[in-house]
Structures are given as C-alpha cells and as structure tokens.
Design a protein around this motif. Structure first.
Motif, PDB file in Angstrom:
ATOM      1  N   SER A   1       0.864  -1.040  -0.076  1.00  0.00           N
ATOM      2  CA  SER A   1       0.047   0.062   0.093  1.00  0.00           C
ATOM      3  C   SER A   1       0.835   1.442   0.037  1.00  0.00           C
ATOM      4  CB  SER A   1      -0.879  -0.045   1.444  1.00  0.00           C
ATOM      5  OG  SER A   1      -1.660  -1.126   1.556  1.00  0.00           O
ATOM      6  N   ALA A   2       1.882   1.327   1.033  1.00  0.00           N
ATOM      7  CA  ALA A   2       2.798   2.325   0.913  1.00  0.00           C
ATOM      8  C   ALA A   2       3.477   2.535  -0.308  1.00  0.00           C
ATOM      9  CB  ALA A   2       3.809   2.160   1.910  1.00  0.00           C
ATOM     10  N   LEU A   3       3.930   1.358  -1.192  1.00  0.00           N
ATOM     11  CA  LEU A   3       4.496   1.727  -2.318  1.00  0.00           C
ATOM     12  C   LEU A   3       3.630   2.179  -3.382  1.00  0.00           C
ATOM     13  CD1 LEU A   3       7.213  -0.862  -2.349  1.00  0.00           C
ATOM     14  CD2 LEU A   3       7.458   1.466  -2.168  1.00  0.00           C
ATOM     15  N   ILE A   4       2.290   1.820  -3.530  1.00  0.00           N
ATOM     16  CA  ILE A   4       1.385   2.170  -4.238  1.00  0.00           C
ATOM     17  C   ILE A   4       1.071   3.633  -4.338  1.00  0.00           C
ATOM     18  CG2 ILE A   4      -1.059   1.991  -4.790  1.00  0.00           C
ATOM     19  CD1 ILE A   4      -0.775  -0.925  -4.398  1.00  0.00           C
ATOM     20  N   MET A   5       1.101   4.247  -3.083  1.00  0.00           N
ATOM     21  CA  MET A   5       0.861   5.408  -2.717  1.00  0.00           C
ATOM     22  C   MET A   5       1.966   6.372  -3.079  1.00  0.00           C
ATOM     23  SD  MET A   5      -0.487   7.313   0.806  1.00  0.00           S
ATOM     24  CE  MET A   5       0.130   8.498   1.425  1.00  0.00           C
ATOM     25  N   PHE A   6       3.151   6.149  -2.726  1.00  0.00           N
ATOM     26  CA  PHE A   6       4.301   6.704  -3.230  1.00  0.00           C
ATOM     27  C   PHE A   6       4.500   6.668  -4.783  1.00  0.00           C
ATOM     28  CE2 PHE A   6       7.220   6.268   0.886  1.00  0.00           C
ATOM     29  CZ  PHE A   6       6.266   6.889   1.475  1.00  0.00           C
ATOM     30  N   ALA A   7       4.230   5.804  -5.460  1.00  0.00           N
ATOM     31  CA  ALA A   7       4.249   5.630  -6.811  1.00  0.00           C
ATOM     32  C   ALA A   7       3.118   6.667  -7.441  1.00  0.00           C
ATOM     33  CB  ALA A   7       3.982   4.287  -7.552  1.00  0.00           C
ATOM     34  N   GLY A   8       2.060   6.689  -6.760  1.00  0.00           N
ATOM     35  CA  GLY A   8       1.002   7.839  -7.309  1.00  0.00           C
ATOM     36  C   GLY A   8       1.490   9.231  -7.193  1.00  0.00           C
ATOM     37  N   ILE A   9       2.170   9.291  -6.079  1.00  0.00           N
ATOM     38  CA  ILE A   9       2.754  10.785  -5.603  1.00  0.00           C
ATOM     39  C   ILE A   9       3.746  11.233  -6.812  1.00  0.00           C
ATOM     40  CG2 ILE A   9       4.068  12.004  -4.146  1.00  0.00           C
ATOM     41  CD1 ILE A   9       2.781  10.726  -1.712  1.00  0.00           C
ATOM     42  N   TYR A  10       4.553  10.086  -7.088  1.00  0.00           N
ATOM     43  CA  TYR A  10       5.648  10.396  -8.346  1.00  0.00           C
ATOM     44  C   TYR A  10       5.081  10.403  -9.468  1.00  0.00           C
ATOM     45  CZ  TYR A  10      10.257   9.466 -10.314  1.00  0.00           C
ATOM     46  OH  TYR A  10      11.501   9.654 -10.924  1.00  0.00           O
ATOM     47  N   TYR A  11       4.153   9.921 -10.055  1.00  0.00           N
ATOM     48  CA  TYR A  11       3.460  10.206 -11.310  1.00  0.00           C
ATOM     49  C   TYR A  11       2.549  11.481 -11.259  1.00  0.00           C
ATOM     50  CZ  TYR A  11       4.647   5.642 -13.705  1.00  0.00           C
ATOM     51  OH  TYR A  11       5.339   4.779 -14.332  1.00  0.00           O
ATOM     52  N   GLY A  12       1.963  11.594  -9.968  1.00  0.00           N
ATOM     53  CA  GLY A  12       1.234  12.886 -10.094  1.00  0.00           C
ATOM     54  C   GLY A  12       2.068  14.153 -10.082  1.00  0.00           C
ATOM     55  N   GLY A  13       2.980  14.069  -9.141  1.00  0.00           N
ATOM     56  CA  GLY A  13       3.801  15.239  -9.280  1.00  0.00           C
ATOM     57  C   GLY A  13       4.560  15.748 -10.539  1.00  0.00           C
ATOM     58  N   MET A  14       4.753  14.731 -11.594  1.00  0.00           N
ATOM     59  CA  MET A  14       4.915  14.911 -12.883  1.00  0.00           C
ATOM     60  C   MET A  14       3.911  15.733 -13.511  1.00  0.00           C
ATOM     61  SD  MET A  14       8.100  13.738 -13.633  1.00  0.00           S
ATOM     62  CE  MET A  14       9.465  13.070 -12.950  1.00  0.00           C
ATOM     63  N   TYR A  15       2.752  15.281 -13.265  1.00  0.00           N
ATOM     64  CA  TYR A  15       1.453  15.848 -13.754  1.00  0.00           C
ATOM     65  C   TYR A  15       1.319  17.258 -13.303  1.00  0.00           C
ATOM     66  CZ  TYR A  15      -3.075  16.881 -15.351  1.00  0.00           C
ATOM     67  OH  TYR A  15      -4.047  17.693 -16.204  1.00  0.00           O
ATOM     68  N   GLY A  16       1.378  17.363 -12.190  1.00  0.00           N
ATOM     69  CA  GLY A  16       1.074  18.610 -11.301  1.00  0.00           C
ATOM     70  C   GLY A  16       1.984  20.026 -11.893  1.00  0.00           C
ATOM     71  N   GLY A  17       3.239  19.461 -12.035  1.00  0.00           N
ATOM     72  CA  GLY A  17       4.171  20.362 -12.576  1.00  0.00           C
ATOM     73  C   GLY A  17       3.804  20.963 -13.719  1.00  0.00           C
ATOM     74  N   SER A  18       3.160  20.315 -14.580  1.00  0.00           N
ATOM     75  CA  SER A  18       2.979  20.416 -15.689  1.00  0.00           C
ATOM     76  C   SER A  18       1.733  21.876 -15.779  1.00  0.00           C
ATOM     77  CB  SER A  18       2.531  19.690 -16.732  1.00  0.00           C
ATOM     78  OG  SER A  18       1.495  19.068 -16.562  1.00  0.00           O
ATOM     79  N   THR A  19       0.796  21.601 -14.884  1.00  0.00           N
ATOM     80  CA  THR A  19      -0.414  22.696 -14.706  1.00  0.00           C
ATOM     81  C   THR A  19       0.302  23.882 -14.317  1.00  0.00           C
ATOM     82  OG1 THR A  19      -1.619  20.712 -13.954  1.00  0.00           O
ATOM     83  CG2 THR A  19      -2.615  22.761 -13.753  1.00  0.00           C
ATOM     84  N   THR A  20       0.876  24.015 -13.371  1.00  0.00           N
ATOM     85  CA  THR A  20       1.668  25.507 -13.258  1.00  0.00           C
ATOM     86  C   THR A  20       2.580  26.016 -14.372  1.00  0.00           C
ATOM     87  OG1 THR A  20       3.104  24.157 -11.717  1.00  0.00           O
ATOM     88  CG2 THR A  20       1.740  25.516 -10.710  1.00  0.00           C
ATOM     89  N   SER A  21       3.132  24.973 -14.960  1.00  0.00           N
ATOM     90  CA  SER A  21       3.928  25.546 -16.284  1.00  0.00           C
ATOM     91  C   SER A  21       3.111  26.313 -17.145  1.00  0.00           C
ATOM     92  CB  SER A  21       4.669  24.225 -16.752  1.00  0.00           C
ATOM     93  OG  SER A  21       5.671  23.902 -16.309  1.00  0.00           O
ATOM     94  N   ILE A  22       1.888  25.528 -17.316  1.00  0.00           N
ATOM     95  CA  ILE A  22       1.135  26.005 -18.295  1.00  0.00           C
ATOM     96  C   ILE A  22       0.641  27.354 -18.017  1.00  0.00           C
ATOM     97  CG2 ILE A  22      -0.916  25.661 -19.795  1.00  0.00           C
ATOM     98  CD1 ILE A  22       0.130  22.545 -19.697  1.00  0.00           C
ATOM     99  N   LEU A  23      -0.096  27.295 -16.698  1.00  0.00           N
ATOM    100  CA  LEU A  23      -0.991  28.326 -16.216  1.00  0.00           C
ATOM    101  C   LEU A  23      -0.107  29.557 -15.700  1.00  0.00           C
ATOM    102  CD1 LEU A  23      -3.908  26.616 -14.765  1.00  0.00           C
ATOM    103  CD2 LEU A  23      -3.719  27.414 -17.011  1.00  0.00           C
ATOM    104  N   LEU A  24       0.981  29.378 -15.401  1.00  0.00           N
ATOM    105  CA  LEU A  24       1.405  30.368 -14.471  1.00  0.00           C
ATOM    106  C   LEU A  24       2.950  30.717 -15.389  1.00  0.00           C
ATOM    107  CD1 LEU A  24       1.256  29.691 -10.892  1.00  0.00           C
ATOM    108  CD2 LEU A  24       0.764  31.848 -11.960  1.00  0.00           C
ATOM    109  N   ASN A  25       3.361  30.046 -15.908  1.00  0.00           N
ATOM    110  CA  ASN A  25       4.870  30.161 -16.836  1.00  0.00           C
ATOM    111  C   ASN A  25       5.898  29.926 -15.531  1.00  0.00           C
ATOM    112  OD1 ASN A  25       6.599  30.513 -18.330  1.00  0.00           O
ATOM    113  ND2 ASN A  25       6.641  32.634 -18.454  1.00  0.00           N
ATOM    114  N   THR A  26       5.608  29.178 -14.506  1.00  0.00           N
ATOM    115  CA  THR A  26       6.650  29.029 -13.464  1.00  0.00           C
ATOM    116  C   THR A  26       6.532  27.479 -13.066  1.00  0.00           C
ATOM    117  OG1 THR A  26       5.111  29.531 -11.703  1.00  0.00           O
ATOM    118  CG2 THR A  26       6.798  31.184 -12.120  1.00  0.00           C
TER     119      THR A  26
END
Lengths: 127, 174, 503
Positions: free
Chosen positions: C56-81
C-alpha cells in the motif's frame, strides 16, 4: 490637492466601488485614485489586478492613477493613500459576511471604515 | 531541484570574490579533518577483515579536505556560487535572514519544550509561530489551525498508525 | 503474465485503490504547489511506512511520483513557473498556448500525453526490469561495487554544470552516512549514544528537502503575486490530436531510457524532446508562440522518465532521482532490499507495484482532466500556512522516528546545511544518494575483498566491472578535457573583449 480614493479589486465589489468613485470624482471635479493592494502572501491573489484588467479599467473610466502595491495590510494602505492625497472621500465595496467569517478573515472595508480620517462611502454591487 | 552553473565574472567588471564561499571551504576542511581524526581513533578490526572501519573515513575525509582547497582556490579566482532559484524564490531582493532567525527560534522552542509539553501543544505553537514568522497576522486563526493539525496528527498516529506520541503534560487528557 | 494479473488484482483491492487515489491526488497537489515537490512529500510521509503494509505504501508513493510529474505541468502552463524542474521545458510553449486562449488544449495534451507515455513506459518497465534483474543477479560484488561507484560519480558530475559542487555534496553525504556503529566500532558519534545508530536517512532527507527549502524560501520570498490564466475543463479537437500523437510517442522514446540511466532524470529528455519537435514540426512559425507539439513531447518525456527510473531502482537498487532515492529508503525500511533478488524474493510485491503504476496512470487521467480548475485554485493558499505546514510535518516526521527531541535538533542543524547548500548552489541529489548508498558501497567492497582474501585485483576481475571502470575512466578524462578547453575558451573570449575595450 485632493482626490477620491477607491479601494479596488477585480471583482463585483471592486467594480461597484470603482463605478461609484468615478461618478463622485467627476461630480466633484477632482482626480480619481485607484488603490489595488495585496498582502502578497499567496502565490496567486485573485484580488490583485493584472495588466489587462488595469488596461480595461482605464478604457472604462479614463486615464486614472492606479496604485498597485504589495503591503502588509491592505486596509491600512488604502487609509494611508487617502491621508497622503488629502482625500475628500474613500469608496469601498462591502460584502456580506457572517460574524465567524469576519472574526477569521479580517476585513479590508472594516479597517477602512474605522481608520479613515475622511468620509467613507460603502457601496454594494447592484443585485 | 535546479541545476547550478558556474559563472566566472568576465573582464567587464571588477572580479567579484564570493567571500562567504571561503566559509564553506573552511567548513568542508573542518568536517574533513574531524572525519580523519575520528578515524585514527578507531581500533583495527579483526585480522581477516579486508576493509578496516577506518578505510572509508580516510577516503571521505581526505576528499573533503581536497575539495575544500579546490573550492578556496576557485573562489579566489572569481568562482561565484549561483544560489538556487525556484518558483517561490525571488533572488533579486536581498536575503531576509531575520525571518530565518525567527523560524529557527520557533523551531528551537519546539525542541526544548516537546518533552515537557508534548507534541499536541508544541506542534500547535510550532505551526502558529512559523506562520507568524512568515508574516501571517491572524494569530487566533493560526493557533486554531495549529491546534487542529497537532491534535489530528496526534490522534492519527495513535489510532491510525498505533504510535503513541509522548503526550507530555497532557498525559491522561488526550 | 499470471504474475502480472495477480499483481493487478492486488492493486485493485479497495484498500490499495484508495491509497492509489490518495497518492495521485496528493502528488498532483504538491506538483502544483510552489516550494513542495514529490521528493519532499515522500520524505514527509515517511511515518506511514511504520505501520501501513509495504504494498500500500509503495502504491501511494508511486502515485505521488507520477502525480507530481503531472502537477508540475499544470503550473508550467497556467503560470509560466514550472512546479518541478521536469516541467521547465513545458512552460516554454505551454504558457504561450495559455496566453493565446489555448490553456484547455495545452492541459489536455499534457494529461493525455502523460497517460500515453506513462502507460507505454510502464509496459516497457514490466518487460525490461525482470530481464535487467536476472542479468544483474549474475553479477558479483566487484561488479556491483563498480556500478555503485559509477552511479555516484554520474549523479555528482553529470547533473548540474559544476562538478566540483556535485562532489562536495556527494562527500558531505558520504560523511553523514559514516556516522554510527560499523563492525562494532563507533564512527563519528562523539561518544553520544544518540548517534550510535547513525543518523536516520529520514531525518537527513526531511532536513535537506523540507527544512532547507522552507528556510531558503523564507529568506527570499517572492512578494508580487503572479497572474494565473483562468481555465475550464481541458479538451482537444481532432487537429490537436493529430498534432499530438507523434510527439507523445517520440517523447516516450526519449524519456524512458534517460530515466533508466544513472543521472538521467527528466530534464535532459524533456529538453531533447522539445528540440526534436521544433525541428520536425510542420508549423515552425508557431514555435515560441504556443505550439502544441512543444507541450505534448516534453510532457510525455517526463512521465516516461518517471517509469524509466523504476528500472534501476527495482532491478539494481540504484536510485537515479531524489524521489527514487526516498522510495529506495522506504523499501529498505521494510527490511526488503531492492535489487536483483527482489524479483525472486518478493514477486507479489514487485508485480503489485508494477500493476499499480498502470492504475495510478489511469487515475491521473480520469481525475485530472475534470479537476484542472480546482488545482489552479490551490495556488491561492497563503504562503505562511504552506511553509508553516511544511515545517510542522517535517518536525513530526523527524520526531516520529524515535520520539527524541535530539532528532529535532539534528533536523534544524541539517536544515541549515540545506540552506547553505542552496545558497552556495550545491545540488541536493548527490548528498541524499551519498547518504543512502554510502553503506552499500562499503558492504560491497567488504564482500568483494572478503571473497578474494584481501586481494585488491578482484575488484576488476569481472568483465562487467572492467567495462564499468573503462566507462568511468573515459568519463573522467572527457570531463578533464572539457574543463581545460572551457578554461582556454574563456581566456580566449576575455582577451578578445579586452582588445575591444582598449581599441
């Protein structure tokens, strides 16, 4: 040198204050000063106008002075500008807040109403 | 994580020497010497032990001293550190070390008080204190959020993870 | 295949699915939020590994890893940072698209591209990791030692342009790893029983990532708010799909292998992908003004690299990014050693983790397309609360290791080291990798020499070790040559300028 100072934010309350302030300023034939301040503590502040909004604002009410500042206290900044310009009138937009909301959030208009040394006009957006 | 780049000041301006970097070099040298001196105090291990416990410390300590010298030389030649930027970082303003000192003070208070007062209280103070140091001026709200956070985490650890965090003076109350 | 289906069944149990959802949401949130990234989040969440089951812990950590990659793109696009360094390239075209009213399409191609790339790359991971693992399992301690050495040098020298600073960070990390008891002798404990068990990696990671970052940001807080571009639900039309799918595939092809390389990471492949798309595009005039290919390619590349990172992590026990380093430590804290034996010893765990990566990827797509406007609102969190929260959870994480105030004091001291590293531009990754791999390095060396009876030549007795040392020597020579040339070039440049000044 006197003025009408408007506490502005890019939403319906700020727009209502701006409209009322512009009318007062032209009626009294004195300059209009628009204050749009932010505490700058959030990454993004929807109450802080961007360049486009300011440009559109100028289109609507003519060439006015727009002060955009990052300050520790937005209400105090409005009062400070009003005193500095020896303002005849300060205009704020007010919204309804529950007592709990007031206690937690603090209020720019409340601060201005209590601290300003000149008359304050509190307006509400037309429903 | 941002990458770092070395910038050597060109001839267009006077050569800038990043004096603080000498401090870093001195720190590295001290750490390196401490590591080596500590290793000399180690007893030799068993005869059949191919890698003595002091082997790696000697390597690491020596490397740190060498790096310290390299850094000092590079600094003298005008090597300037490029501070790490970031989305929330504005490097154009001078550093505000006063805020950092306030945060460290709040943090230190937590270290000193956590045994007696317990996490449920010091955690709340830690949150509220840090928020205050960072410029929040709604004290009541900050303390309320801090208290909620520390109580939730205390019970979360106790019920959810089965880890009782020492309760301090609230022992028996929580 | 049966193993994989079993893993999928396990990943889809309600409990594990819940952990995946939490991980993906949390990962996206921290990817969006300034100042907090997936590596810091994993470090802060470390206490859950004390009781939550390992899968369970690793599943969650993997989700955070993949999610972090995605979340970074949202701020890149909307804020240019860019929220993360892996999304720096996305900001170039993504923010231009958003400024021209195409934020919805930019977010859509990022989300769908991430999904496509993540799925393909995870499939490649499922194919390759066991093969790499069975190849690595043949290797003896000498080869293993050589690979560790190469990884440490690569992480220190390749990332970041200052090799000296990389090595300073690495050796500081190795020095921290020395603290504690080794073969019955106390090293660098200064007689304190509190240091006898060494410094917990959690305390180091939390101090460097969380405390160091929070204090550093506090000293340089950006005051003027940024303008976020309002956005509705992401969508794309036929034409955008037509222009996106090839960059997605090419981005995947760049991302996966780089993620799998030591010191590869996500920065290089996203950049390569961008350059390639700019060269191949049929709309060169749009580049720099919001070309969708320039978002689709890099976004696919960064998610594919996240999957690629799992190959060396699982098959060799070698972390190539900061997030992977923390995951490695999490796995070790369960008494499981990632590496060649993992696939034989813990097949259920490995296949559940691999299957959960597919699940996390799908969840990201399903959750994030409709949630994009909400993520943008997260940016309104007042910073005093954000950073006070980081400091709060950092203290809790370090305190919970053994409920010793001493650990909190250590946290503060190492936190100041973290600040100093940021001030002097020392990269963080080599330090963390040094702390985590330092003990393995010593173990492998001891093992190799114990088998040979102390004969040092055993270290290059295996063919793989020979190849690795050859690569290492070549790399060091290339570095030295580049350094000398760089200096010469700089001297040349400055003498030219001097002439101009005097003329």
């Amino acid at each position: 040198m006197t003025a009408v100072v408007v506490a502005y934010s890019p939403d319906e309350y700020g727009e209502a204050a701006l409209a009322a302030g512009a009318e007062e300023a032209s009626r009294r034939s004195i300059p209009l000063v628009v204050v749009n301040a932010t505490r700058g503590d959030a990454y993004v502040d929807p109450h802080f106008a961007d360049a486009d909004t300011v440009a559109r604002l100028r289109e609507r009410v003519g060439e006015v002075e727009v002060l955009q500042e990052v300050v520790p206290d937005v209400g105090a900044e409005v009062v400070r500008v009003a005193q500095e310009r020896d303002a005849e009138l300060v205009v704020v937009g007010v919204r309804h807040r529950s007592p709990v909301g007031k206690a937690l959030m603090g209020s720019v208009s409340q601060r201005v109403l209590l601290d300003a040394t000149c008359p304050v006009l509190a307006v509400k957006p037309s429903a | 994580m941002s990458t770092t780049t070395e910038t050597t000041t060109g001839p267009e301006g006077p050569r800038v020497v990043d004096r603080a970097q000498y401090g870093l070099a001195a720190f590295l040298a001290v750490v390196g010497v401490v590591v080596v001196v500590d290793a000399t105090g180690l007893r030799p291990g068993f005869a059949d032990q191919p890698v003595q416990p002091s082997f790696l410390p000697y390597v690491v300590g020596t490397a740190l001293v060498v790096l310290a010298v390299t850094l000092a030389v590079a600094t003298a030649r005008g090597n300037v550190a490029e501070p790490e930027g970031g989305e929330d970082v504005d490097l154009t303003e001078p550093s505000d070390w006063f805020t950092v000192a306030k945060l460290a003070g709040v943090f230190l208070a937590n270290v000193l008080l956590v045994d007696t007062l317990g996490w449920a209280i010091t955690g709340a103070l830690l949150f509220a204190g840090c928020a205050w140091a960072l410029g929040s001026r709604t004290l009541l709200k900050d303390v309320a959020i801090g208290a909620a956070l520390s109580l939730i985490t205390w019970y979360g650890f106790y019920v959810g993870l089965g880890l009782p965090i020492p309760a301090g003076i609230l022992d028996g109350v929580l | 295949m049966d193993l994989f289906l079993d893993g999928l069944m396990n990943a889809l149990t309600p409990e594990n699915l819940l952990y995946a959802v939490i991980g993906v949401l949390l990962g996206t949130a921290v990817g969006v939020l300034p100042g907090i990234g997936p590596a810091m989040t994993l470090a802060l969440l470390f206490p859950i590994t004390y009781t939550v089951p390992v899968d369970s812990a690793l599943i969650m950590f993997a989700g955070i890893y993949y999610g972090g990659m995605y979340g970074g793109s949202t701020t890149s696009i909307l804020l240019n940072t860019p929220g993360e360094s892996s999304s720096v390239v996305t900001a170039i075209e993504g923010n231009q698209m958003a400024k021209r009213g195409r934020a919805a399409q930019a977010l859509a191609t990022a989300a769908i591209g991430s999904f496509v790339a993540g799925t393909i790359a995870t499939a490649l991971l499922v194919l390759f990791a066991p093969k790499v693992s069975s190849a690595v399992v043949q290797l003896g301690a000498p080869s293993y030692f050589a690979i560790l050495l190469l990884a440490l040098v690569a992480v220190s020298a390749v990332l970041g342009s200052s090799k000296m600073r990389g090595f300073i960070a690495l050796f500081l990390g190795l020095a921290i790893a020395l603290v504690g008891t080794s073969t019955g002798q106390a090293r660098l404990t200064f007689g304190s029983p509190l240091l006898a068990d060494g410094i917990d990696v959690v305390v180091v990671a939390v101090a460097i990532f969380a405390i160091g970052e929070a204090l550093w940001v506090a000293a340089h807080l950006r005051r003027r708010p940024l303008q976020v571009i309002p956005v509705g639900r992401p969508w794309m039309d036929r034409k955008d799909w037509g222009r996106s799918w090839k960059p997605w595939l090419r981005g995947t092809a760049f991302g996966f292998p780089f993620g799998a390389l030591p010191a590869g990471g996500a920065e290089v492949p996203t950049f390569l992908s961008y350059i390639t798309e700019r060269r191949l595009t049929k709309h060169p005039e749009e580049f720099g003004k919001g070309a969708i290919e320039g978002v689709a390619g890099p976004e696919a590349a960064n998610n594919a690299s996240a999957a690629g990172t799992m190959v060396p992590l699982l098959a060799i026990g070698l972390p190539t990014t900061a997030t992977a380093a923390i995951m490695l430590n999490a796995i070790q804290s369960y008494g499981i050693q990632p590496g060649p034996q993992l696939f034989d010893n813990e097949p259920a765990l490995v296949w559940t983790l691999l299957a959960s990566l597919f699940v996390a990827n799908t969840l990201l797509l399903v959750l994030n397309l409709p949630l994009a406007p909400i993520w943008a609102k997260l940016l309104r969190v007042p910073r005093p609360y954000l950073y006070a929260g980081i400091l709060f959870f950092a203290s809790l994480g370090a305190y919970s290791v053994s409920f010793e105030p001493f650990d909190l004091a250590l946290l503060l001291v190492l936190g100041f080291l973290g600040v100093a590293m940021r001030r002097f531009g020392l990269p963080v990754l080599p330090l963390i990798v040094g702390v985590i791999l330092g003990p393995s390095l010593e173990n492998q060396l001891t093992q190799a020499l114990a088998l040979s009876g102390g004969d040092v030549s055993t270290l290059w007795s295996e063919p793989v070790a020979k190849v690795v040392y050859a690569v290492l020597v070549l790399a060091l020579v290339a570095m030295a040559v580049a350094a000398v040339r760089g200096r010469a070039a700089r001297r040349g440049a400055s003498s030219v300028e001097k002439e101009e000044v005097s003329a």
